[in-house]
Design an enzyme around this catalytic site. Structure first.
Site, short mmCIF file in Angstrom:
data_model
loop_
_atom_site.label_atom_id
_atom_site.label_comp_id
_atom_site.label_asym_id
_atom_site.label_seq_id
_atom_site.Cartn_x
_atom_site.Cartn_y
_atom_site.Cartn_z
N LYS A 176 -42.60 64.58 0.16
CA LYS A 176 -42.21 65.76 0.93
C LYS A 176 -40.77 66.15 0.60
O LYS A 176 -39.87 65.32 0.57
CB LYS A 176 -42.33 65.48 2.43
CG LYS A 176 -43.73 65.06 2.86
CD LYS A 176 -43.78 64.67 4.32
CE LYS A 176 -43.00 63.39 4.58
NZ LYS A 176 -43.22 62.87 5.96
N THR A 207 -36.22 70.57 13.42
CA THR A 207 -37.29 69.98 12.59
C THR A 207 -37.64 68.57 13.06
O THR A 207 -38.10 67.74 12.28
CB THR A 207 -36.82 69.91 11.12
OG1 THR A 207 -35.60 69.14 11.09
CG2 THR A 207 -36.58 71.29 10.53
N GLY A 209 -39.85 65.88 14.23
CA GLY A 209 -41.30 65.66 14.27
C GLY A 209 -42.09 66.32 13.16
O GLY A 209 -43.32 66.30 13.17
N THR A 210 -41.40 66.88 12.16
CA THR A 210 -42.13 67.58 11.08
C THR A 210 -43.04 66.63 10.31
O THR A 210 -44.19 66.96 10.02
CB THR A 210 -41.14 68.21 10.07
OG1 THR A 210 -40.15 67.24 9.72
CG2 THR A 210 -40.49 69.45 10.64
N GLY A 211 -42.51 65.45 10.00
CA GLY A 211 -43.31 64.51 9.20
C GLY A 211 -44.53 64.01 9.94
O GLY A 211 -45.63 63.94 9.38
N CYS A 212 -44.33 63.70 11.23
CA CYS A 212 -45.47 63.23 12.05
C CYS A 212 -46.55 64.31 12.10
O CYS A 212 -47.73 64.06 11.92
CB CYS A 212 -45.01 62.93 13.47
SG CYS A 212 -43.63 61.81 13.59
N1 ADP Z 1 -36.43 73.87 6.85
C1 ADP Z 1 -37.70 73.77 6.42
N2 ADP Z 1 -38.41 74.89 6.15
C2 ADP Z 1 -39.69 74.83 5.74
N3 ADP Z 1 -40.36 73.67 5.56
C3 ADP Z 1 -39.69 72.52 5.80
C4 ADP Z 1 -38.34 72.50 6.24
N4 ADP Z 1 -37.96 71.18 6.41
C5 ADP Z 1 -39.04 70.44 6.09
N5 ADP Z 1 -40.07 71.23 5.70
C6 ADP Z 1 -41.42 70.80 5.31
O1 ADP Z 1 -41.91 70.02 6.40
C7 ADP Z 1 -42.73 68.94 5.93
C8 ADP Z 1 -42.10 67.61 6.35
O2 ADP Z 1 -41.13 67.27 5.41
P1 ADP Z 1 -39.83 66.40 5.77
O3 ADP Z 1 -39.05 67.11 6.81
O4 ADP Z 1 -39.17 66.06 4.49
O5 ADP Z 1 -40.51 65.11 6.43
P2 ADP Z 1 -39.88 64.09 7.48
O6 ADP Z 1 -39.98 64.77 8.83
O7 ADP Z 1 -40.79 62.91 7.35
O8 ADP Z 1 -38.46 63.84 7.06
C9 ADP Z 1 -42.78 69.14 4.40
O9 ADP Z 1 -43.89 69.97 4.08
C10 ADP Z 1 -41.49 69.89 4.11
O10 ADP Z 1 -41.56 70.62 2.89
C1 MP5 Z 2 -41.95 57.11 17.28
C2 MP5 Z 2 -41.44 57.97 16.17
N1 MP5 Z 2 -42.15 58.10 15.03
C3 MP5 Z 2 -41.68 58.88 14.01
C4 MP5 Z 2 -40.47 59.53 14.12
C5 MP5 Z 2 -39.94 60.37 12.97
O1 MP5 Z 2 -40.00 61.70 13.32
P1 MP5 Z 2 -39.86 62.85 12.18
O2 MP5 Z 2 -41.24 63.40 12.00
O3 MP5 Z 2 -38.89 63.80 12.73
O4 MP5 Z 2 -39.38 62.18 10.94
C6 MP5 Z 2 -39.75 59.38 15.34
N2 MP5 Z 2 -38.57 60.00 15.51
N3 MP5 Z 2 -40.25 58.60 16.34
#
Ligand code: ADP
Ligand code: MP5
Length: 273
Positions: A176, A207, A209-212
């Site tokens: 990602k 952002t 919780g985006t990854g979850c």
């Molecule tokens: N500012 C943003 N605008 C659009 N898409 C985003 C943005 N930040 C993250 N994403 C997308 O959200 C998803 C989660 O990515 P990321 O944020 O890197 O994961 P995590 O929450 O695990 O750090 C991916 O598809 C990424 O491309």
């Molecule tokens: C219990 C738990 N699991 C995962 C995340 C990561 O969150 P994010 O999707 O922002 O990286 C978090 N903050 N807390």
């Protein structure tokens, strides 16, 4: 009528509602997937960070898993925060009883920067849990840890995805790109083809919780028998909408909007393979 599809999340909690189990269940619900959840750790956190963590006793995690696995159909599994090696050993054992696609969100650090997994757990995850995954969805820092590679360009992201498949036996790896600059592009390598999923970067700090959310959406679509590349495309549209209309809530990084997909009908996702 076809049987309702279900998904099981095995993860930690977020009482502020934006990440962890709470994000996963909200995502499943929006995608009309029956959501089930096993809690590994209770995490006192919000949009500004983590203040304390209580890990569930292993017996309690096992009883929760058995209660679901023995009774409920499970069409997809998603893991988030698994904080220790003993927890992972238990989950490896239980996953052998579930015949369903498995999405691993290798949660290591919260958006706020707080560690969510110990060092022994990180190493065990790499060696024993990765090989069981249908798809692993690391962000850039997590992919750098898992591969030992430095990732600063899109080519590095592709290399890391291929490395995870060839070296650790994951079926597929989705790297990602949220932590890089430029467009929000992710790369999926499924052992045969490299796929890219790009969306415009949204200028927001909200952002949390985006990854979850992204991993839970992938699990929901895999549970509906979508092929992986299409499941990722649909999940990318879901998480992009969730970020587009994320909430200015809390004093830190606000949470994503899990019902945005009902309102944001047109999200331009460029899928190339
Ligand atoms: N500012 C943003 N605008 C659009 N898409 C985003 C943005 N930040 C993250 N994403 C997308 O959200 C998803 C989660 O990515 P990321 O944020 O890197 O994961 P995590 O929450 O695990 O750090 C991916 O598809 C990424 O491309
Ligand atoms: C219990 C738990 N699991 C995962 C995340 C990561 O969150 P994010 O999707 O922002 O990286 C978090 N903050 N807390």
């Amino acid at each position: 009528m076809s049987q309702v599809r279900s998904a099981l999340t095995i993860a930690g909690t977020d009482p502020s509602g934006g990440a962890g189990i709470q994000a996963d269940l909200k995502t499943f619900q929006e995608l009309k997937t029956y959501g089930m959840s096993v809690i590994t750790s209770v995490v006192a956190q919000n949009t500004t960070g983590v203040r304390s963590v209580e890990h569930m006793p292993l017996s309690m995690i096992e009883d929760q898993l058995d209660a679901v696995i023995e009774d409920m159909p499970t069409h997809a599994v998603k893991t988030g925060m698994i904080a220790s090696k003993p927890m992972m050993e238990l989950i490896v054992k239980k996953l052998e009883q579930v015949d369903a696609p498995y999405v691993m969100d290798p949660v290591m650090v919260a958006t706020s920067g707080d560690d969510l997994i110990d060092k022994e757990g990180r190493n065990f995850l790499r060696q024993y849990l990765l090989p069981l995954t249908t798809v692993v969805t690391p962000n850039i820092p997590e992919a750098e840890f898992l591969t030992g590679l430095s990732i600063t360009t899109e080519e590095d992201m592709k290399g890391a995805a291929e490395y995870l498949v060839h070296e650790y036996g994951v079926d597929a790896a989705l790297i990602k790109g949220g932590h890089l600059k430029g467009q929000a592009i992710d790369f999926l390598y499924d052992g045969k083809q490299m796929h890219s999923y790009a969306a415009e970067r949204i200028d927001t700090k909200n952002t949390h919780g985006t990854g979850c959310t992204y991993a839970a959406a992938i699990a929901a679509y895999l549970g509906k028998d979508y092929p992986l590349p299409e499941a990722v495309k649909q999940a990318k549209a879901f998480v992009t909408a969730a970020i587009t209309k994320s909430f200015e809530l809390g004093k830190g990084n606000g949470p994503t909007n899990h019902w945005a997909v009902r309102e944001v009908t047109e999200r331009k996702i460029t899928h190339e393979s």
